[in-house]
Design a protein around this motif. Structure first.
Motif, PDB file in Angstrom:
ATOM      1  N   PRO A  34       0.829  -1.211   0.000  1.00  0.00           N
ATOM      2  CA  PRO A  34       0.000   0.000   0.000  1.00  0.00           C
ATOM      3  C   PRO A  34       0.860   1.256   0.000  1.00  0.00           C
ATOM      4  O   PRO A  34       2.002   1.258   0.448  1.00  0.00           O
ATOM      5  CB  PRO A  34      -0.788  -0.127   1.313  1.00  0.00           C
ATOM      6  N   ALA A  35       0.301   2.339  -0.509  1.00  0.00           N
ATOM      7  CA  ALA A  35       0.987   3.638  -0.464  1.00  0.00           C
ATOM      8  C   ALA A  35       1.148   4.069   0.995  1.00  0.00           C
ATOM      9  O   ALA A  35       0.278   3.782   1.824  1.00  0.00           O
ATOM     10  CB  ALA A  35       0.177   4.671  -1.239  1.00  0.00           C
ATOM     11  N   GLU A  42       4.372   2.953   0.888  1.00  0.00           N
ATOM     12  CA  GLU A  42       5.506   2.044   1.031  1.00  0.00           C
ATOM     13  C   GLU A  42       6.187   1.802  -0.310  1.00  0.00           C
ATOM     14  O   GLU A  42       5.544   1.784  -1.361  1.00  0.00           O
ATOM     15  CB  GLU A  42       5.036   0.701   1.617  1.00  0.00           C
ATOM     16  N   THR A  43       7.479   1.607  -0.260  1.00  0.00           N
ATOM     17  CA  THR A  43       8.249   1.256  -1.444  1.00  0.00           C
ATOM     18  C   THR A  43       9.188   0.113  -1.100  1.00  0.00           C
ATOM     19  O   THR A  43       9.568  -0.054   0.063  1.00  0.00           O
ATOM     20  CB  THR A  43       9.085   2.467  -1.934  1.00  0.00           C
ATOM     21  N   PRO A  44       9.605  -0.686  -2.074  1.00  0.00           N
ATOM     22  CA  PRO A  44       9.151  -0.673  -3.459  1.00  0.00           C
ATOM     23  C   PRO A  44       7.778  -1.318  -3.591  1.00  0.00           C
ATOM     24  O   PRO A  44       7.273  -1.919  -2.638  1.00  0.00           O
ATOM     25  CB  PRO A  44      10.227  -1.496  -4.173  1.00  0.00           C
ATOM     26  N   TRP A  45       7.212  -1.196  -4.756  1.00  0.00           N
ATOM     27  CA  TRP A  45       5.931  -1.840  -5.023  1.00  0.00           C
ATOM     28  C   TRP A  45       5.872  -2.226  -6.500  1.00  0.00           C
ATOM     29  O   TRP A  45       6.585  -1.673  -7.334  1.00  0.00           O
ATOM     30  CB  TRP A  45       4.757  -0.925  -4.681  1.00  0.00           C
ATOM     31  N   GLU A  46       5.007  -3.165  -6.826  1.00  0.00           N
ATOM     32  CA  GLU A  46       4.791  -3.576  -8.207  1.00  0.00           C
ATOM     33  C   GLU A  46       3.450  -4.285  -8.324  1.00  0.00           C
ATOM     34  O   GLU A  46       2.830  -4.649  -7.308  1.00  0.00           O
ATOM     35  CB  GLU A  46       5.916  -4.500  -8.684  1.00  0.00           C
ATOM     36  N   GLY A  77      -3.939  -5.090  -2.919  1.00  0.00           N
ATOM     37  CA  GLY A  77      -4.979  -6.117  -2.909  1.00  0.00           C
ATOM     38  C   GLY A  77      -4.540  -7.412  -2.270  1.00  0.00           C
ATOM     39  O   GLY A  77      -5.293  -8.386  -2.262  1.00  0.00           O
ATOM     40  N   GLY A  78      -3.315  -7.417  -1.740  1.00  0.00           N
ATOM     41  CA  GLY A  78      -2.819  -8.636  -1.106  1.00  0.00           C
ATOM     42  C   GLY A  78      -1.990  -9.479  -2.048  1.00  0.00           C
ATOM     43  O   GLY A  78      -2.181  -9.460  -3.267  1.00  0.00           O
ATOM     44  N   THR A  79      -1.052 -10.202  -1.466  1.00  0.00           N
ATOM     45  CA  THR A  79      -0.195 -11.101  -2.228  1.00  0.00           C
ATOM     46  C   THR A  79       0.138 -12.293  -1.346  1.00  0.00           C
ATOM     47  O   THR A  79      -0.182 -12.307  -0.151  1.00  0.00           O
ATOM     48  CB  THR A  79       1.078 -10.375  -2.685  1.00  0.00           C
ATOM     49  N   ALA A  80       0.780 -13.300  -1.923  1.00  0.00           N
ATOM     50  CA  ALA A  80       1.064 -14.515  -1.163  1.00  0.00           C
ATOM     51  C   ALA A  80       1.903 -14.228   0.076  1.00  0.00           C
ATOM     52  O   ALA A  80       1.758 -14.887   1.111  1.00  0.00           O
ATOM     53  CB  ALA A  80       1.775 -15.525  -2.063  1.00  0.00           C
ATOM     54  N   GLY A 116      -0.647   4.244 -12.352  1.00  0.00           N
ATOM     55  CA  GLY A 116       0.180   4.051 -11.165  1.00  0.00           C
ATOM     56  C   GLY A 116      -0.609   3.613  -9.950  1.00  0.00           C
ATOM     57  O   GLY A 116      -1.785   3.236 -10.029  1.00  0.00           O
ATOM     58  N   ARG A 117       0.051   3.648  -8.802  1.00  0.00           N
ATOM     59  CA  ARG A 117      -0.549   3.201  -7.538  1.00  0.00           C
ATOM     60  C   ARG A 117      -1.381   4.329  -6.923  1.00  0.00           C
ATOM     61  O   ARG A 117      -0.900   5.435  -6.702  1.00  0.00           O
ATOM     62  CB  ARG A 117       0.535   2.761  -6.562  1.00  0.00           C
ATOM     63  N   GLN A 118      -2.628   4.012  -6.634  1.00  0.00           N
ATOM     64  CA  GLN A 118      -3.538   5.013  -6.079  1.00  0.00           C
ATOM     65  C   GLN A 118      -3.338   5.133  -4.563  1.00  0.00           C
ATOM     66  O   GLN A 118      -3.008   4.154  -3.889  1.00  0.00           O
ATOM     67  CB  GLN A 118      -4.984   4.616  -6.406  1.00  0.00           C
ATOM     68  N   PRO A 119      -3.536   6.335  -4.029  1.00  0.00           N
ATOM     69  CA  PRO A 119      -3.317   6.535  -2.593  1.00  0.00           C
ATOM     70  C   PRO A 119      -4.420   5.902  -1.755  1.00  0.00           C
ATOM     71  O   PRO A 119      -5.542   5.694  -2.223  1.00  0.00           O
ATOM     72  CB  PRO A 119      -3.323   8.062  -2.448  1.00  0.00           C
ATOM     73  N   LEU A 120      -4.097   5.610  -0.490  1.00  0.00           N
ATOM     74  CA  LEU A 120      -5.098   5.130   0.458  1.00  0.00           C
ATOM     75  C   LEU A 120      -6.014   6.264   0.896  1.00  0.00           C
ATOM     76  O   LEU A 120      -7.150   6.039   1.297  1.00  0.00           O
ATOM     77  CB  LEU A 120      -4.422   4.521   1.686  1.00  0.00           C
TER      78      LEU A 120
END
Length: 795
Positions: A464-465, A467-471, A495-498, A567-571
């Protein structure tokens, strides 16, 4: 963006009322060089004459049961050079009494003096009488006899093919369909039939006689017509039918049929993991911050048996007669919780919901034949939004259907896009979880209705925004989207990851683990709902502009556009509602009528001695035309940036060896050159916005965003390159693929950030001092405003 909150005593709110910076601008004379014709009329005649002869013969041989009584549907492929609406063969079609009823995507040879390449194009679909078709044959073979006929005849040079619809275009079936034996049980297919014709540019639905003829043909082949679910959208008739797969090919010969394809099922829900021990505690109050705008969630419902009342004390509606399914309830509760509270975790106290939220349980759908549940669910969404007046809608569901480059009309996308335009509703849609599917087959692309042109599709990322890095997470479905909405998803959200699952809140405040765009979308919905409460003037275009403008671009944003959109949208948009000293965010909300040219000052108070960065986002809603997949959006708003009011393009006298150059008309050099016969452009020079450069083909212009309803541009202006800059906004419209002259007003939002690259200039205060019409944004009023029919505003 830095130092927004460095001094709590000094506030620098985002500025609104940018529309007050309107300027009087003049439309320049249209220019453009000589049009290159890839083929002569004589070459077109030699190519098309045998084709139209074959088409006439095929029409005469077609059995009466496979065609409409008084007309035939014909397709004509355009050369890619003639995609622009201004080249539509109006005179040719009018001469033979043909009515355009749609188009298909195709490819063709794009030929200029310097290029010869394969490019996207389209096949025009028109309906014509048998006599009209024979007249078209005569015209192509023999040419025009009068000036009017000759004008129509010359337009054949725009075409490369004429034929009746091809079975390969009409039948969209799995490759093994032919191997299915006749005794196979009936499966549900979606048949889409062309309009009967068009009147004043509007498509007319198929007549009852031809529709009954189609139904009779289905029954004759042992099929079943589901009449209760026949729907008309934009002139197209969607008819679900039960059909043995081996009968599809013969039925695809029905001439008024546009497409026949298997009916897609509703997407499966994500799987859930371990339940947490800690819980989410209830908010201090569950009374929304603003009550005049409401949010709807259509999903598996909210678990009312196990819920903690203060957490989910919202109206719930059971639209399906089926008993609740615990898995669907967990999904619907988790999605609704994210809409209400955003991204939360165990042990937290929930924040106050920004807007009223209502939950609609539409899953599991009623027991109806095959995959008709998608039609039923869409009917419930449409009726509830129309009757309840919700302005924000979260859809973490939809059909299992990936967008395609030659995408045929889809009922979900078409219905919701039209509803978004008519009612000014923003649908926030999960992009889908098929990003790891077969790329060669296109199964990795965004899922319907995430291809909406007037919606906001959200993919998923792994952090989530801010935080970095992200992909992008691998499961998140990718772009490009349909024509008119190529940048899809519009952005991504956690959205969550493993390795880091999404905390899915349950009815009792405990949590489940899951991952999916189903949960990314409602986090963005929550952020936008909160934004609604913090701005004095909002509509769907404003929300889409904010989601795009303040998205965090990855470093290789052009390369990754199909993965993460803008890009990544803010919370939360809170941080962006306050400006740092060296920046100012300015919101313009206005409307434009077809053919208008509007000019607006870009609020730059001082040219300065350092680089100036502009971030410009345009968002608007557009009418859509489901019959025209390649021309889907009917409105195009085009932006031109003129950064310096005194710098014009100077053109040397004819025959002079000099080249055109930018010229400051206030400089001594200007007087010298003008005295030597140099000529100035009508308006100041422009700064390129977007990827498409001068000389780009119409196909390239479209792919780079010419007809996109959301666009973002980032421009760096050097010292001396900017003074009294302005933006110009123009509006062109099209209908049935041709230019449209009917009056239509389109509301739009323009969001501009002005940033001093060095961080040394007090940009915000300078702009406030010079542009007195701009006002600091204040929280939304709770009193509902009267809605204008031309420019719908939420409050």
């Amino acid at each position: 963006m830095t130092d927004r909150q460095s001094n709590d005593a000094v506030r620098r709110p985002l500025l609104v009322n940018g529309e007050a910076l309107k300027l009087d601008v003049q439309s320049p004379n249209s220019g453009g060089g000589e049009k290159h014709e890839p083929q002569t009329v004589e070459q077109a005649q030699a190519l098309l004459a045998p084709q139209i002869t074959a088409a006439v013969a095929a029409a005469e041989a077609l059995p009466s049961k496979l065609r409409a009584r008084d007309r035939i549907y014909v397709e004509a492929k355009l050369l890619p050079n003639y995609l622009a609406a201004s080249y539509f063969p109006t005179e040719l079609l009018a001469h033979v009494g043909a009515a355009p009823v749609g188009s298909r995507a195709d490819i063709g040879q794009y030929v200029t003096k310097k290029k010869n390449e394969i490019s996207q194009t389209r096949r025009l679909i028109f309906t014509v009488t048998d006599d009209g078709l024979r007249e078209l044959q005569r015209l192509i073979s023999a040419g025009g006899r009068t000036r009017t006929e000759e004008q129509a005849f010359t337009q054949i040079r725009e075409l490369s093919e004429i034929a009746l619809p091809r079975e390969s275009d009409v039948l969209r079936a799995p490759e093994n369909t032919a191997a299915v034996v006749a005794s196979a049980p009936l499966s549900i297919w979606e048949a889409v039939l062309h309009p009967r014709g068009s009147r004043l540019g509007e498509a007319e639905p198929l007549d009852e006689e031809t529709l009954e003829q189609w139904f009779a043909l289905i029954q004759h082949e042992g099929g079943e017509v589901h009449r209760d679910y026949v729907r008309t959208v934009g002139g197209l008739t969607f008819t679900p039918v039960g059909l043995a797969s081996d009968k599809a090919a013969s039925l695809a010969r029905f001439n008024p049929l546009r497409v026949l394809r298997p009916m897609p099922a509703i997407r499966p829900r994500p799987r859930f993991g371990t339940r947490s021990v800690q819980r989410l505690t209830a908010p201090a109050t569950n009374q929304p911050a603003l009550k005049t705008v409401s949010v709807a969630v259509f999903d598996g419902g909210v678990d009312t048996v196990h819920r903690t009342a203060p957490l989910f004390a919202i109206p719930t509606h059971d639209l399906t007669p089926e008993a609740p399914d615990q898995g669907e309830l967990d999904h619907g509760t988790g999605v609704t919780g994210a809409v209400l509270y955003g991204l939360v975790k165990p042990g937290q106290q929930a924040p106050t919901p920004p807007l009223p939220v209502e939950s609609y349980r539409v899953l599991p759908a009623p027991h109806i034949p095959g995959d008709l549940e998608g039609y039923w669910v869409l009917d419930q969404i449409k009726e509830a939004v129309e009757t309840k007046g919700h302005r924000l809608v979260n859809l973490s569901l939809g059909p299992t259907l990936a967008v395609e480059d030659d995408m045929e009309p889809n009922r979900w996308t078409s219905e919701l896009d039209q509803l978004a335009w008519d009612k000014d509703v923003l649908f926030v849609v999960a992009a889908g979880n098929d990003g790891e599917q077969d790329r060669a087959a296109g199964l990795h692309r965004v899922q319907v209705p995430a291809d909406m042109a007037n919606g906001l599709a959200v993919g998923a990322c792994d952090a989530p925004a801010p935080e970095t890095p992200w992909e992008r997470v691998p499961y998140s479905s990718m772009g490009p989207g349909r024509h008119g909405a190529r940048i899809q998803p519009l952005g991504v959200q956690f959205g969550g990851t493993a390795n880091r699952m999404f905390n899915v809140v349950r009815a009792d405040g405990s949590f489940l683990d899951a991952a999916g765009t189903s949960f990314a979308a409602p986090v963005t919905t929550h952020a936008l709902a909160d934004l609604v409460t913090r701005l004095p003037r909002v509509n769907s275009s404003v929300l889409r502009a904010f989601a795009t403008h303040f998205a965090q671009r990855p470093r290789q944003h052009v390369k990754l556009r199909d993965e993460v959109g803008y890009g990544r949208q803010p919370l939360s948009f809170d941080d962006f509602l306050e400006c740092a000293p060296n920046e100012a965010h300015v919101l313009y909300v206005d409307e434009i009528e077809r053919g208008d040219l509007l000019g607006y000052q870009v609020p730059v108070a001082d040219p300065g001695t350092t680089n100036l960065k502009l971030n410009i986002t345009l968002a608007y809603a557009s009418p859509v035309d489901p019959t025209q997949p390649t021309e889907y959006t009917s409105a195009s708003l085009e932006l031109v940036l003129r950064p310096h009011h005194r710098i014009y393009t100077a053109k040397p006298p004819k025959g002079s060896p000099g080249k055109s150059l930018p010229l400051d008309i206030g400089s001594p050099e200007a007087g010298t050159l003008l005295s030597q016969g140099w000529e100035l452009s009508q308006e100041p020079v422009t700064k390129t916005l977007g990827a498409a450069k001068g000389g780009a083909s119409e196909a390239q212009l479209r792919d780079s965003g010419k007809w996109e309803t959301v666009r973002n541009y980032r421009v760096t202006l050097k010292p001396g390159e900017v003074e009294l800059p302005r933006l110009e906004l123009s509006y062109i419209a099209r209908r049935s693929g041709a230019l449209d002259n009917s009056p239509t007003k389109v509301p739009f939002a323009l969001l501009i950030s002005v940033v001093d690259d060095s961080g040394t200039t007090n940009v915000y205060d300078n702009i406030r001092t010079r542009f007195g019409a701009l006002r600091p944004a204040q929280r939304a009023r709770t009193r509902l405003q009267t809605r204008s029919s031309a420019t719908p505003h939420w409050y």
